[in-house]
Every structure is written in structure tokens, then in C-alpha cells.
Design a protein around this motif. Structure first.
Motif, PDB file in Angstrom:
ATOM      1  N   UNK A 167      -5.418  13.964  -3.657  1.00 49.59           N
ATOM      2  CA  UNK A 167      -6.342  15.029  -3.269  1.00 49.59           C
ATOM      3  C   UNK A 167      -7.640  14.987  -4.073  1.00 49.59           C
ATOM      4  N   UNK A 168      -7.911  13.872  -4.710  1.00 46.10           N
ATOM      5  CA  UNK A 168      -9.030  13.798  -5.644  1.00 46.10           C
ATOM      6  C   UNK A 168     -10.215  12.983  -5.130  1.00 46.10           C
ATOM      7  N   UNK A 169     -10.178  12.543  -3.881  1.00 47.75           N
ATOM      8  CA  UNK A 169     -11.190  11.611  -3.393  1.00 47.75           C
ATOM      9  C   UNK A 169     -11.974  12.178  -2.212  1.00 47.75           C
ATOM     10  N   UNK A 187     -11.177  15.302   0.348  1.00 42.54           N
ATOM     11  CA  UNK A 187     -10.261  15.248   1.474  1.00 42.54           C
ATOM     12  C   UNK A 187      -8.946  14.630   1.016  1.00 42.54           C
ATOM     13  N   UNK A 188      -8.013  14.488   1.946  1.00 46.33           N
ATOM     14  CA  UNK A 188      -6.703  13.910   1.631  1.00 46.33           C
ATOM     15  C   UNK A 188      -6.740  12.402   1.855  1.00 46.33           C
ATOM     16  N   UNK A 189      -6.287  11.660   0.864  1.00 44.79           N
ATOM     17  CA  UNK A 189      -6.161  10.218   0.973  1.00 44.79           C
ATOM     18  C   UNK A 189      -4.684   9.856   1.015  1.00 44.79           C
ATOM     19  N   UNK A 190      -4.325   9.004   1.966  1.00 43.32           N
ATOM     20  CA  UNK A 190      -2.932   8.582   2.105  1.00 43.32           C
ATOM     21  C   UNK A 190      -2.871   7.064   2.125  1.00 43.32           C
ATOM     22  N   UNK A 216      -6.359   4.063  -5.531  1.00 45.28           N
ATOM     23  CA  UNK A 216      -6.921   5.381  -5.846  1.00 45.28           C
ATOM     24  C   UNK A 216      -7.993   5.272  -6.919  1.00 45.28           C
ATOM     25  N   UNK A 217      -7.692   4.532  -7.986  1.00 40.59           N
ATOM     26  CA  UNK A 217      -8.621   4.442  -9.108  1.00 40.59           C
ATOM     27  C   UNK A 217      -9.926   3.766  -8.701  1.00 40.59           C
ATOM     28  N   UNK A 218      -9.834   2.765  -7.839  1.00 40.97           N
ATOM     29  CA  UNK A 218     -11.049   2.104  -7.368  1.00 40.97           C
ATOM     30  C   UNK A 218     -11.857   3.032  -6.462  1.00 40.97           C
ATOM     31  N   UNK A 219     -11.166   3.742  -5.568  1.00 42.36           N
ATOM     32  CA  UNK A 219     -11.863   4.692  -4.688  1.00 42.36           C
ATOM     33  C   UNK A 219     -12.493   5.827  -5.493  1.00 42.36           C
TER      34      UNK A 219
END
Length: 344
Positions: free
Chosen positions: A36-38, A41-44, A63-66
Motif C-alpha cells: 500500500x506504499x506505492x 494505490x494498491x500494488x499486487x 516493491x523496493x525498486x518501485x
């Protein structure tokens, strides 16, 4: 050690090795991770792995790259040690801002999009979009007093949306807005662009969705089968799909009037602004684009939302993409090759 204890330990070891062997025989299992940190919005992330730990590690790396792209492209928040797009906006009219090369590459891509779409995708529309953003937030928070941005304020902001105000120096890796009232807003392309950059070096066989911007890194590693992605019905609940489509070599991106909006005097006002009128575009309910490049798909879905179908089709033809339109009456219209991807 007594013989009974030794026998029990050997039995346990044999049992564990048997379980491990059976797990190997069973093959990869499906796993899913959500963040929920990107990009607000929601990333799946969905994928297959023999061990859940391996999948979690891969998902966290994505996640870390995004997250790095999220911080660089953010126009609302500052981060210690980061010169991002908010930094550029805050310095409008002043000196050039030294930025990460990834910002330069994004804005060069946006310049191409501006030219290719005839200005339908304009990241220097920020002065206008900020007025709508503020009005929408206020209207959602206090529906009884929801109001439109003032016509005079919109007209004034519209005078500061020229792309020539954006000066990009590739060699120096600097960006400058020459107009003090100009502002950048990359919302039409940032999510898709970031997803595309990260996915190009991601493990094969993943399906990544960032707020509905969906990109596969190849088919499922199970039977080499394509992924199946649903296209949301604008009038339906979550999971009510107009179609499901096969995905393994294309991205799926939808722009719609049902995603971010507020209501004034019973009329819904969404977030996709027509650069000609400076008001929400009123041609379509939703546009879904299929395109190998997620960044291009993101931009095309916005551009097509503001264009008549014939002009949108011409743009799709130039870009090698497909689309489905939902018109104001709910009728579905398709580009010639869209049906090749339809599952149901």
C-alpha cells in the motif's frame, strides 16, 4: 545417546526429507503479495515459486525498486536526500534542478508522448490538474459543499501549460521550468512507466498490478500458460468484468470515469482532464489499452479517453497497440486486434 532416541531422530529426519521430496515433486505454488506504499494505490505481485520465501524476496525487491520511482516522480511530498518532481515544481521560474537520470528519462519519454499524441498527454498540465485535485479532495471530504474549480482560475492556469516551459539538459541531468506558474504532473504516465522499467529486469513469470496498471513478465511458469486479467465494468462492483483477457506479452491499462471522482450538484466529475476544455473529458466511460510497453499503454489510455474513436484508432495504429472503448451508453467498441486477446 540411547538407541531409542537415535531411532526417533532418524525417523524424523526421514519424514522431513520425504516431505521435502514431495514438495519438490508438487512443483511451484502460486503466491501473492500486496503493498500500500506505492503511487497512492494498491500494488499486487503474483507469481509461482517452490518456496514462499523465494517469492517474498522477489516481490520485496520489486516493491523496493518501485518505491524509488514513486519518490522520484512524487509531486506532493519531499524526501530527505532526494531531488524529485516536487523539487522541480517548487523551483519553477528559478535555476535548473539537478535530478536523478531516471527523471530525465521519464521526461524525455513524456516529450515524445506530447508530440506523438498531439498534446493529449501533457505533463506540463499540472497547474490545471492541481486545481481539480484540490477541488476533488475538498469535495470528497465535505460532499455537501463540493464545488468546481473557478472558471477564471482554470483559464489562468491554462495559460501556463506550454510544453516549451520544460527545459531538459540530458548532459547535465538537470530539469527547469522557465515559467514560474507552470507545474509538472506525470499522473498520466508515471505508474505505467515505473512498472515497465522495473519489469524489464524482473524475474520471468510474474504478474504485477499497480493500481490496475497490469504487466506480465512472461507467461505463467506452470504449463507456460498466459495470465488472465479482468477488465472492470464501470458500473459494476469489484470483480464484475466486461471481459477477461489473456496476458503474457502485453500490458493492460484502463482509464475510466469511475476510478477517481467527486460529485457536484448530482453530476460526477472525474480526474481525466481534456486539455482543450480544461474540464473532465466527456467522450467515454472507460478505455482499456493492450500494449507491450506499460508506460506507453498508460499514456495511450489517457489520450484515447479524450479523443474520438477514429483519431484514437489512428494513434493505436502508429503505436502498435489495441484498445476497447466503453461509450457513454455502455456500448463496447474494439480496435481490430483486441478480440485476439479475449478469453471471455
Amino acid at each position: 545417546m540411547n538407541k531409542r532416541l537415535l531411532s526417533l531422530m532418524l525417523a524424523a529426519l526421514l519424514a522431513l526429507s520425504g516431505c521435502s521430496a514431495r514438495a519438490e515433486e508438487e512443483g511451484p505454488k502460486r503466491y501473492e503479495a500486496s503493498f500500500l506504499t506505492l503511487f497512492d494505490t494498491v500494488t499486487t505481485v503474483v507469481g509461482y515459486a517452490r518456496r514462499e520465501e523465494d517469492f517474498r524476496v522477489a516481490a520485496q525487491e520489486l516493491h523496493d525498486q518501485l518505491l524509488e520511482y514513486h519518490r522520484l516522480f512524487d509531486i506532493y511530498n519531499s524526501y530527505e536526500g532526494v531531488s524529485n518532481l516536487k523539487t522541480v515544481n517548487d523551483g519553477a521560474g528559478g535555476a535548473a534542478v539537478q535530478v536523478d537520470r531516471r527523471i530525465v528519462d521519464l521526461l524525455l519519454f513524456c516529450r515524445e508522448l506530447y508530440e506523438d499524441t498531439g498534446g493529449r498527454v501533457n505533463v506540463v498540465l499540472g497547474s490545471v490538474l492541481s486545481l481539480w485535485h484540490e477541488a476533488r479532495n475538498a469535495g470528497v471530504e465535505d460532499p455537501e459543499h463540493a464545488a468546481l474549480p473557478g472558471a477564471a482560475a482554470l483559464a489562468e492556469a491554462g495559460e501556463h501549460t506550454g510544453f516549451d516551459a520544460l527545459v531538459i539538459d540530458e548532459a547535465a541531468s538537470t530539469v527547469r521550468l522557465t515559467d514560474p506558474a507552470a507545474r509538472l504532473d506525470v499522473g498520466a504516465v508515471a505508474k505505467g512507466y515505473a512498472v515497465e522499467q522495473v519489469c524489464r529486469n524482473a524475474p520471468a513469470g510474474l504478474l504485477i498490478s499497480v493500481g490496475g496498471n497490469v504487466r506480465a513478465t512472461g507467461p505463467k511458469p506452470v504449463e507456460n500458460a498466459p495470465w488472465v486479467v479482468g477488465v472492470q465494468n464501470p458500473d459494476g462492483e469489484k470483480g464484475d468484468y466486461l471481459h477477461t483477457v489473456y496476458v503474457q506479452d502485453v500490458s493492460v491499462v484502463t482509464s475510466g470515469d469511475y476510478q477517481r471522482y467527486y460529485t457536484v450538484d448530482g453530476v460526477r466529475y472525474h480526474h481525466i482532464i481534456d486539455p482543450d476544455t480544461l474540464y473532465p473529458a466527456a467522450r467515454w466511460r472507460a478505455v482499456t489499452v493492450l500494449c507491450p510497453d506499460s508506460g506507453l499503454a498508460d499514456a495511450l489510455s489517457t489520450a484515447l479517453f479524450t479523443l474520438p474513436q477514429a483519431e484514437g484508432q489512428a494513434l493505436l495504429d502508429r503505436c502498435g497497440a489495441e484498445a476497447m472503448w466503453v461509450d457513454l451508453d455502455g456500448e463496447l467498441r474494439y480496435s481490430p486486434g483486441f478480440s485476439d486477446y479475449i478469453r471471455t
